[in-house]
Design a protein around this motif. Structure first.
Motif, PDB file in Angstrom:
ATOM      1  N   ASN A   1       0.841  -1.188   0.000  1.00  0.00           N
ATOM      2  CA  ASN A   1       0.000   0.000   0.000  1.00  0.00           C
ATOM      3  C   ASN A   1       0.883   1.247   0.000  1.00  0.00           C
ATOM      4  O   ASN A   1       1.919   1.280   0.658  1.00  0.00           O
TER       5      ASN A   1
ATOM      6  N   THR B   1      -2.806   0.973  -7.152  1.00  0.00           N
ATOM      7  CA  THR B   1      -4.160   1.128  -7.684  1.00  0.00           C
ATOM      8  C   THR B   1      -4.225   2.242  -8.725  1.00  0.00           C
ATOM      9  O   THR B   1      -4.883   2.099  -9.770  1.00  0.00           O
TER      10      THR B   1
ATOM     11  N   ASP C   1      -8.421  -6.672  -3.419  1.00  0.00           N
ATOM     12  CA  ASP C   1      -7.997  -6.259  -2.082  1.00  0.00           C
ATOM     13  C   ASP C   1      -9.268  -6.176  -1.242  1.00  0.00           C
ATOM     14  O   ASP C   1      -9.940  -5.143  -1.200  1.00  0.00           O
ATOM     15  N   THR C   2      -9.593  -7.257  -0.598  1.00  0.00           N
ATOM     16  CA  THR C   2     -10.811  -7.302   0.228  1.00  0.00           C
ATOM     17  C   THR C   2     -10.484  -7.132   1.708  1.00  0.00           C
ATOM     18  O   THR C   2     -11.345  -7.316   2.570  1.00  0.00           O
TER      19      THR C   2
ATOM     20  N   ARG D   1      -8.453  -4.279   3.013  1.00  0.00           N
ATOM     21  CA  ARG D   1      -8.369  -2.869   3.433  1.00  0.00           C
ATOM     22  C   ARG D   1      -9.713  -2.179   3.237  1.00  0.00           C
ATOM     23  O   ARG D   1     -10.280  -2.188   2.149  1.00  0.00           O
TER      24      ARG D   1
ATOM     25  N   ALA E   1     -10.836  -0.055  -0.048  1.00  0.00           N
ATOM     26  CA  ALA E   1     -10.015  -0.387  -1.220  1.00  0.00           C
ATOM     27  C   ALA E   1     -10.882  -0.533  -2.471  1.00  0.00           C
ATOM     28  O   ALA E   1     -10.527  -0.015  -3.543  1.00  0.00           O
TER      29      ALA E   1
ATOM     30  N   PRO F   1     -10.063 -13.227  -1.977  1.00  0.00           N
ATOM     31  CA  PRO F   1      -9.543 -12.459  -3.115  1.00  0.00           C
ATOM     32  C   PRO F   1      -9.418 -13.283  -4.388  1.00  0.00           C
ATOM     33  O   PRO F   1      -9.665 -12.774  -5.487  1.00  0.00           O
TER      34      PRO F   1
ATOM     35  N   ASP G   1      -6.421  -5.771  -8.903  1.00  0.00           N
ATOM     36  CA  ASP G   1      -5.856  -5.023  -7.780  1.00  0.00           C
ATOM     37  C   ASP G   1      -5.752  -5.979  -6.591  1.00  0.00           C
ATOM     38  O   ASP G   1      -6.678  -6.744  -6.330  1.00  0.00           O
ATOM     39  N   THR G   2      -4.628  -5.939  -5.879  1.00  0.00           N
ATOM     40  CA  THR G   2      -4.424  -6.865  -4.760  1.00  0.00           C
ATOM     41  C   THR G   2      -4.090  -6.108  -3.486  1.00  0.00           C
ATOM     42  O   THR G   2      -3.763  -4.922  -3.511  1.00  0.00           O
ATOM     43  N   ALA G   3      -4.159  -6.827  -2.380  1.00  0.00           N
ATOM     44  CA  ALA G   3      -3.854  -6.232  -1.082  1.00  0.00           C
ATOM     45  C   ALA G   3      -2.366  -5.915  -0.975  1.00  0.00           C
ATOM     46  O   ALA G   3      -1.530  -6.541  -1.631  1.00  0.00           O
TER      47      ALA G   3
ATOM     48  N   ARG H   1      -0.881  -4.963   2.399  1.00  0.00           N
ATOM     49  CA  ARG H   1      -0.504  -4.754   3.799  1.00  0.00           C
ATOM     50  C   ARG H   1       0.943  -5.221   4.000  1.00  0.00           C
ATOM     51  O   ARG H   1       1.616  -5.584   3.042  1.00  0.00           O
TER      52      ARG H   1
ATOM     53  N   LEU I   1      -0.749 -12.712   3.610  1.00  0.00           N
ATOM     54  CA  LEU I   1      -0.788 -11.954   2.361  1.00  0.00           C
ATOM     55  C   LEU I   1      -0.077 -12.717   1.254  1.00  0.00           C
ATOM     56  O   LEU I   1      -0.582 -12.835   0.133  1.00  0.00           O
TER      57      LEU I   1
END
Length: 305
Positions: free
Chosen positions: A119, A124, A147-148, A150, A153, A177, A199-201, A203, A210
């Protein structure tokens, strides 16, 4: 762009030219000025191992080079420096993303592009920029809000979609995800879309969950491109994170973000040399248009202008 690294190479070329006393560059001539360049490289985000490789290659290329007594000495030295930098990067491929992915569309539709990175690196926004350019070329694009984790997001991606004009496929907060990404690919396939951008997480990269999440997306979707987006301003810190990612997930290529706010320029050289992956694009501004294609030749040439 890259003003400080340009200045370092310009100073080096001037130093070599002013040091030349004979028609041929001697080892003494080159060694007298090479150490100053080495430290300038380090100061401009070139990693130590890369600075070592560059200076060693420069020595090979410069020692013994014939220099015209009355001609353009600077041009001869610049040519040697250019060849040295390209030599250091010789095993890093250049990939024209647009042409390469267009070729893939002939046998596999949709083409799936997975975006990786922490992030705050610009992942994004970079996805939205690529969507803009693909649509400008006449392609239909859908994005997956994978990205489920944050909060906000999906909404952030949907806002980009509203502005640029692409649809977002998502799921509820906390959804799997990989399932979201899979649903987006199936939707694209059934509706005739050309590209799916995932789009992915992002963190903490040391989060084992992750890494497993990203690996699962790659197993389920099998994206043709997994792109690591790095913040050029963060230098070696970004490199270490990319190295960590590469232990767990496939990285096919990279996009350097926030290059317009990055006067040093060395992190790009470092990423290329260390990861041996192509850089597809540079993010050079705030608007969706500000995504430019990258080639090694153009990058190295800019450092010597």
């Amino acid at each position: 762009m890259f003003n400080r690294l340009k200045k370092a190479f310009s100073k080096f070329v001037e130093s070599v030219v002013s040091t030349v006393k004979e028609d041929t560059l001697s080892e003494k001539d080159v060694n007298e000025v090479i150490s100053n360049l080495y430290f300038d490289l380090i100061e401009n985000d070139v990693a130590v191992e890369v600075a070592d490789a560059v200076t060693e290659e420069l020595k090979k290329r410069l020692i013994g080079v014939k220099v015209p007594r009355f001609g353009d000495k600077e041009a001869v030295v610049k040519k040697a420096v250019l060849d040295a930098l390209l030599g250091v990067l010789s095993d890093v491929p250049d990939v024209d993303f647009y042409q390469d992915s267009k070729n893939r569309l002939e046998t596999s539709r949709p083409v799936t592009v997975m975006f990786l990175g922490p992030n705050g690196y610009g992942k994004t926004t970079t996805l939205a920029k690529l969507a803009y350019h693909l649509q400008e070329r006449g392609f239909r694009v859908v994005a997956a809000a994978a990205d489920t984790f944050r909060a906000g997001a999906r909404e952030q991606l949907e806002e980009h979609g509203r502005r640029v004009g692409f649809r977002v496929i998502g799921g509820p907060y906390g959804a799997d995800p990989a399932s979201v990404a899979y649903d987006a690919v199936q939707h694209a396939r059934s509706k005739g879309f050309h590209y799916v951008l995932i789009d992915t997480a992002g963190r903490m990269h040391t989060d084992a969950n992750l890494m497993e999440e990203l690996r699962k997306i790659q197993r389920v979707v099998e994206p043709q491109y997994s792109i690591f987006v790095f913040d050029a301003q963060l230098g070696n810190e970004a490199l270490e994170i990319a190295r960590y990612y590469s232990k767990y997930v496939k990285i096919d290529g990279m996009i350097a973000a926030k290059v317009d706010a990055y006067p040093k320029g060395g992190s790009i050289l470092t990423f290329l040399y260390t990861l041996k992956r192509p850089v597809y694009f540079l993010g050079v501004g705030q608007s969706y248009k500000d995504l430019v294609q990258f080639t090694k030749q153009e990058y190295v040439s800019q450092l010597l202008t």
